[in-house]
Design a protein around this motif. Structure first.
Motif, PDB file in Angstrom:
ATOM      1  N   ALA A 100       0.938  -1.277   0.350  1.00  0.00           N
ATOM      2  CA  ALA A 100      -0.066   0.078   0.029  1.00  0.00           C
ATOM      3  C   ALA A 100       1.042   1.450   0.103  1.00  0.00           C
ATOM      4  CB  ALA A 100      -1.085   0.210   1.392  1.00  0.00           C
ATOM      5  N   GLY A 101       1.871   1.249   0.960  1.00  0.00           N
ATOM      6  CA  GLY A 101       3.147   2.600   1.053  1.00  0.00           C
ATOM      7  C   GLY A 101       3.397   2.331  -1.188  1.00  0.00           C
ATOM      8  N   SER A 102       3.996   1.323  -1.328  1.00  0.00           N
ATOM      9  CA  SER A 102       4.245   1.902  -2.361  1.00  0.00           C
ATOM     10  C   SER A 102       3.754   2.098  -3.378  1.00  0.00           C
ATOM     11  CB  SER A 102       5.069   0.070  -3.165  1.00  0.00           C
ATOM     12  OG  SER A 102       6.173  -0.265  -2.207  1.00  0.00           O
ATOM     13  N   ALA A 103       2.377   1.604  -3.532  1.00  0.00           N
ATOM     14  CA  ALA A 103       1.151   2.143  -4.592  1.00  0.00           C
ATOM     15  C   ALA A 103       0.750   3.972  -4.022  1.00  0.00           C
ATOM     16  CB  ALA A 103      -0.493   1.686  -4.235  1.00  0.00           C
ATOM     17  N   VAL A 104       0.857   3.803  -3.042  1.00  0.00           N
ATOM     18  CA  VAL A 104       1.029   5.654  -2.575  1.00  0.00           C
ATOM     19  C   VAL A 104       2.484   6.518  -3.581  1.00  0.00           C
ATOM     20  CG1 VAL A 104       0.530   7.594  -1.201  1.00  0.00           C
ATOM     21  CG2 VAL A 104      -0.545   5.378  -0.642  1.00  0.00           C
ATOM     22  N   LEU A 105       3.463   5.880  -2.767  1.00  0.00           N
ATOM     23  CA  LEU A 105       4.094   6.982  -3.658  1.00  0.00           C
ATOM     24  C   LEU A 105       5.330   6.495  -4.714  1.00  0.00           C
ATOM     25  CD1 LEU A 105       7.374   7.237  -2.902  1.00  0.00           C
ATOM     26  CD2 LEU A 105       7.862   5.146  -2.054  1.00  0.00           C
ATOM     27  N   ILE A 106       4.742   5.187  -5.368  1.00  0.00           N
ATOM     28  CA  ILE A 106       4.974   5.824  -6.741  1.00  0.00           C
ATOM     29  C   ILE A 106       4.189   6.023  -7.624  1.00  0.00           C
ATOM     30  CG2 ILE A 106       5.518   3.832  -8.859  1.00  0.00           C
ATOM     31  CD1 ILE A 106       6.553   1.756  -6.951  1.00  0.00           C
ATOM     32  N   PRO A 107       2.803   6.695  -7.592  1.00  0.00           N
ATOM     33  CA  PRO A 107       2.787   6.867  -9.137  1.00  0.00           C
ATOM     34  C   PRO A 107       2.979   8.693  -9.251  1.00  0.00           C
ATOM     35  CG  PRO A 107       0.944   5.837  -7.854  1.00  0.00           C
ATOM     36  CD  PRO A 107       2.119   5.765  -7.177  1.00  0.00           C
ATOM     37  N   GLN A 108       2.906   9.555  -7.829  1.00  0.00           N
ATOM     38  CA  GLN A 108       4.230  10.241  -7.500  1.00  0.00           C
ATOM     39  C   GLN A 108       5.463  11.353  -8.553  1.00  0.00           C
ATOM     40  OE1 GLN A 108       1.233  11.885  -6.067  1.00  0.00           O
ATOM     41  NE2 GLN A 108       0.566   9.811  -5.593  1.00  0.00           N
ATOM     42  N   VAL A 109       6.016  10.070  -8.774  1.00  0.00           N
ATOM     43  CA  VAL A 109       7.316   9.836  -9.431  1.00  0.00           C
ATOM     44  C   VAL A 109       7.249  11.028 -10.535  1.00  0.00           C
ATOM     45  CG1 VAL A 109       9.447   9.298  -9.713  1.00  0.00           C
ATOM     46  CG2 VAL A 109       8.388   8.450  -7.774  1.00  0.00           C
ATOM     47  N   SER A 395      -0.166   8.894 -14.700  1.00  0.00           N
ATOM     48  CA  SER A 395       0.965   8.194 -13.858  1.00  0.00           C
ATOM     49  C   SER A 395       0.310   6.531 -13.244  1.00  0.00           C
ATOM     50  CB  SER A 395       1.122   9.360 -12.882  1.00  0.00           C
ATOM     51  OG  SER A 395       1.695  10.016 -13.083  1.00  0.00           O
ATOM     52  N   GLY A 396      -0.925   7.185 -12.865  1.00  0.00           N
ATOM     53  CA  GLY A 396      -1.695   5.782 -12.241  1.00  0.00           C
ATOM     54  C   GLY A 396      -2.048   4.634 -13.601  1.00  0.00           C
ATOM     55  N   LEU A 397      -2.567   5.561 -14.641  1.00  0.00           N
ATOM     56  CA  LEU A 397      -1.797   4.101 -15.666  1.00  0.00           C
ATOM     57  C   LEU A 397      -1.558   3.324 -16.485  1.00  0.00           C
ATOM     58  CD1 LEU A 397      -4.445   2.987 -18.056  1.00  0.00           C
ATOM     59  CD2 LEU A 397      -3.586   5.064 -19.250  1.00  0.00           C
ATOM     60  N   LEU A 398      -0.156   4.139 -16.129  1.00  0.00           N
ATOM     61  CA  LEU A 398       0.860   3.369 -16.941  1.00  0.00           C
ATOM     62  C   LEU A 398       1.385   2.705 -16.374  1.00  0.00           C
ATOM     63  CD1 LEU A 398       2.975   5.879 -18.948  1.00  0.00           C
ATOM     64  CD2 LEU A 398       1.203   4.104 -19.384  1.00  0.00           C
ATOM     65  N   ALA A 399       1.293   3.248 -14.127  1.00  0.00           N
ATOM     66  CA  ALA A 399       1.970   2.461 -13.336  1.00  0.00           C
ATOM     67  C   ALA A 399       1.271   0.943 -13.404  1.00  0.00           C
ATOM     68  CB  ALA A 399       2.028   2.875 -12.323  1.00  0.00           C
ATOM     69  N   THR A 400      -0.641   1.123 -12.788  1.00  0.00           N
ATOM     70  CA  THR A 400      -1.229  -0.204 -12.966  1.00  0.00           C
ATOM     71  C   THR A 400      -0.666  -0.999 -14.372  1.00  0.00           C
ATOM     72  OG1 THR A 400      -2.903   1.124 -12.031  1.00  0.00           O
ATOM     73  CG2 THR A 400      -3.229  -1.124 -13.334  1.00  0.00           C
ATOM     74  N   VAL A 401      -0.564  -0.210 -15.604  1.00  0.00           N
ATOM     75  CA  VAL A 401      -0.259  -1.252 -16.700  1.00  0.00           C
ATOM     76  C   VAL A 401       0.823  -1.917 -16.366  1.00  0.00           C
ATOM     77  CG1 VAL A 401       0.078  -1.269 -19.339  1.00  0.00           C
ATOM     78  CG2 VAL A 401      -1.405  -0.061 -18.838  1.00  0.00           C
ATOM     79  N   THR A 402       2.255  -1.278 -16.123  1.00  0.00           N
ATOM     80  CA  THR A 402       3.397  -1.575 -15.912  1.00  0.00           C
ATOM     81  C   THR A 402       3.284  -3.103 -15.098  1.00  0.00           C
ATOM     82  OG1 THR A 402       4.650   0.538 -16.136  1.00  0.00           O
ATOM     83  CG2 THR A 402       6.054  -1.495 -15.034  1.00  0.00           C
ATOM     84  N   GLN A 403       2.611  -3.123 -13.276  1.00  0.00           N
ATOM     85  CA  GLN A 403       2.060  -4.119 -12.161  1.00  0.00           C
ATOM     86  C   GLN A 403       1.304  -4.914 -13.320  1.00  0.00           C
ATOM     87  OE1 GLN A 403       3.930  -4.227  -9.923  1.00  0.00           O
ATOM     88  NE2 GLN A 403       3.250  -5.991  -9.770  1.00  0.00           N
ATOM     89  N   LEU A 404       0.078  -4.579 -13.095  1.00  0.00           N
ATOM     90  CA  LEU A 404      -0.182  -5.722 -14.336  1.00  0.00           C
ATOM     91  C   LEU A 404       0.411  -6.653 -15.463  1.00  0.00           C
ATOM     92  CD1 LEU A 404      -4.049  -4.577 -14.808  1.00  0.00           C
ATOM     93  CD2 LEU A 404      -3.117  -5.828 -12.906  1.00  0.00           C
ATOM     94  N   GLY A 405       0.841  -5.957 -15.962  1.00  0.00           N
ATOM     95  CA  GLY A 405       2.078  -7.153 -17.433  1.00  0.00           C
ATOM     96  C   GLY A 405       3.112  -7.676 -16.667  1.00  0.00           C
TER      97      GLY A 405
END
Length: 460
Positions: A100-109, A395-405
């Motif tokens: 959960a901490g990563s999910a909050v942190l990573i899109p901000q980058v 940020s959210g879209l591409l990070a989610t696509v990255t993880q689901l990929g």
């Protein structure tokens, strides 16, 4: 600012993979059941994937700096708790919190890059971002092998989590000083858009229903519930798309702005990013299974096997912009084609139980270079057309696509490898190398599809 932001992202991405090579030690010391060990490894990934879009939108509403600091603090505290866990249940709970901490942190980058860099500086920053994003997986394997093999002060697996604590504390202090204050006007605009709670619920349900069976289905033998869950994921995603379209037509603020999806190249970018991540994660997973299970490599040697691929991925991601201009248009299809040839070569070099010799490292370099060329230019060119106000959505879209990929790659190619291995009957280096060869051809096929997509020319 960029160095601090990317360092925290690298640390968070690392933790999705660093625990893999520590799994046998964790199971032995904590007497974890098979299901418990699965959740120790997968719990991080599940909460991470499900909450990424929510984390991106929170940054838009509350401020990217503030949410970044909060996410980094949660991740650091959770890492300490994981390292001190006394039982499997505690470790699973703290891994969920860590994700959960990563999910909050990573899109901000990515949002910080989009809002604070422009022109050539943004291109360079995105190059560094893409290099960090995809080297985290291989680096996690390497570092995990080093830490577990070192057995520092007899602590076994615990350093794979505790190593984050001093790094996280230093990054928190630096981030507090160097990250720019959130712009009041941007915050007001983000709050004015609203949070779109129904959209969050529908998308969260769709991602959860898709993620959980991918993470747990293989070990459970793909029971009926896993297939029903995947079918329900399709249904919820369809409902999400219908609701978001209706909300946009009524003048509301959808979770993902439709204009973002209509940005030139964004659709192809989503496909290519998913393809790169699926090939990258699937390749790492099946090769790790082969060298540790089939060839009997230690955790350290298995981790170091991927060092050439990780180093080259990062180096290419940082330098491709300076390559000759005539080559620029061919980077994406050429990169995917190189990845296709290199992954097939790895399977051929390791067939019949061999170790591949020096040629294996040449092929691993090709895998790293090819995937980097498929990923870096794709990400940079897609984001070049994204408006600043859509940075959080992107940020959210591409990070989610990255993880689901990544999840799809591990699930699909891992299932293919294990099915082929079971079909062979007698376990051993020869059977394992045969399973790896089949997977290598399948990975090469996906990379070849990426090459075909790279030939598509967009109308300007």
């Amino acid at each position: 600012m960029l160095a601090v932001a990317l360092a925290a992202q690298f640390m968070a991405l690392l933790d999705a993979f660093i625990v893999n090579v520590a799994a046998p030690t964790i199971q032995s010391e904590l007497h974890a059941s098979g299901a418990g060990l699965q959740l120790v490894i997968a719990g991080y990934t599940i909460t991470y994937a499900v909450l990424l879009i929510t984390g991106a939108r929170l940054g838009d509403r509350l401020g990217h700096r503030r949410v970044y600091l909060f996410g980094l603090a949660v991740f650091t505290v959770a890492s300490l708790a994981c390292g001190l866990a006394r039982g499997t249940g505690e470790l699973i709970a703290f891994r969920l919190l860590q994700g959960a901490g990563s999910a909050v942190l990573i899109p901000q980058v990515l949002s910080l890059i989009q809002r604070n860099f422009a022109g050539e500086a943004r291109v360079k920053a995105l190059g560094a971002y893409s290099a960090v994003l995809a080297t985290g997986a291989a680096a996690g394997q390497v570092l995990g092998g080093v830490l577990v093999s070192a057995d520092l002060l007899g602590t076994g697996w615990r350093p794979v989590f505790l190593v984050n604590v001093p790094v996280g504390v230093v990054l928190l202090a630096l981030a507090f000083r160097v990250l720019p204050r959130d712009d009041a006007a941007a915050l007001a605009a983000g709050r004015a858009r609203g949070l779109d709670l129904p959209g969050l619920v529908l998308l969260g349900a769709a991602v959860s229903l898709f993620t959980v069976p991918l993470v747990l289905g293989q070990q459970e033998g793909w029971p009926l519930w896993s297939w029903l869950s995947l079918a329900a994921a399709v249904l919820f995603f369809t409902l999400f798309c219908a609701y978001e379209s209706r909300l946009a037509r009524r003048g509301g603020a959808p979770l993902i702005a439709p204009r973002l999806l209509r940005s030139p190249g964004m659709g192809l970018a989503v496909f290519r990013v998913a393809a790169v991540m699926a090939v990258n994660a699937g390749f790492l997973f099946v090769v790790t299974l082969h060298v540790q299970g089939g060839l009997g490599y230690s955790a350290l040697r298995a981790g170091l096997t991927f060092a050439p691929s990780a180093v080259v991925f990062g180096a290419v991601g940082l330098t491709w912009r300076r390559w000759p201009q005539p080559l620029q248009r061919a980077l994406i299809p050429g990169g995917f084609a190189l990845a296709a040839v290199a992954t097939a070569a790895v399977g051929l070099l390791l067939r019949d139980g061999g170790d591949g010799g020096l040629w294996l490292y040449a092929a691993l370099v090709g895998v790293g270079a090819g995937l980097s060329l498929g990923f870096g230019p794709t990400l940079t060119r897609a984001l070049a057309t994204v408006r600043a106000e859509d940075a959080a959505d992107a940020s959210g879209l591409l990070a989610t696509v990255t993880q689901l990929g990544q999840l799809t790659g591990v699930a699909c190619f891992g299932a293919l490898f294990l099915h082929r291995l079971e079909s062979a009957g007698a376990p051993g280096a020869y059977s394992s190398s045969d399973a790896l060869l089949v997977c290598a051809y399948a990975l090469a096929s996906v990379a070849a599809l990426g090459a075909v997509s790279g030939l598509v020319r967009l109308r300007r």
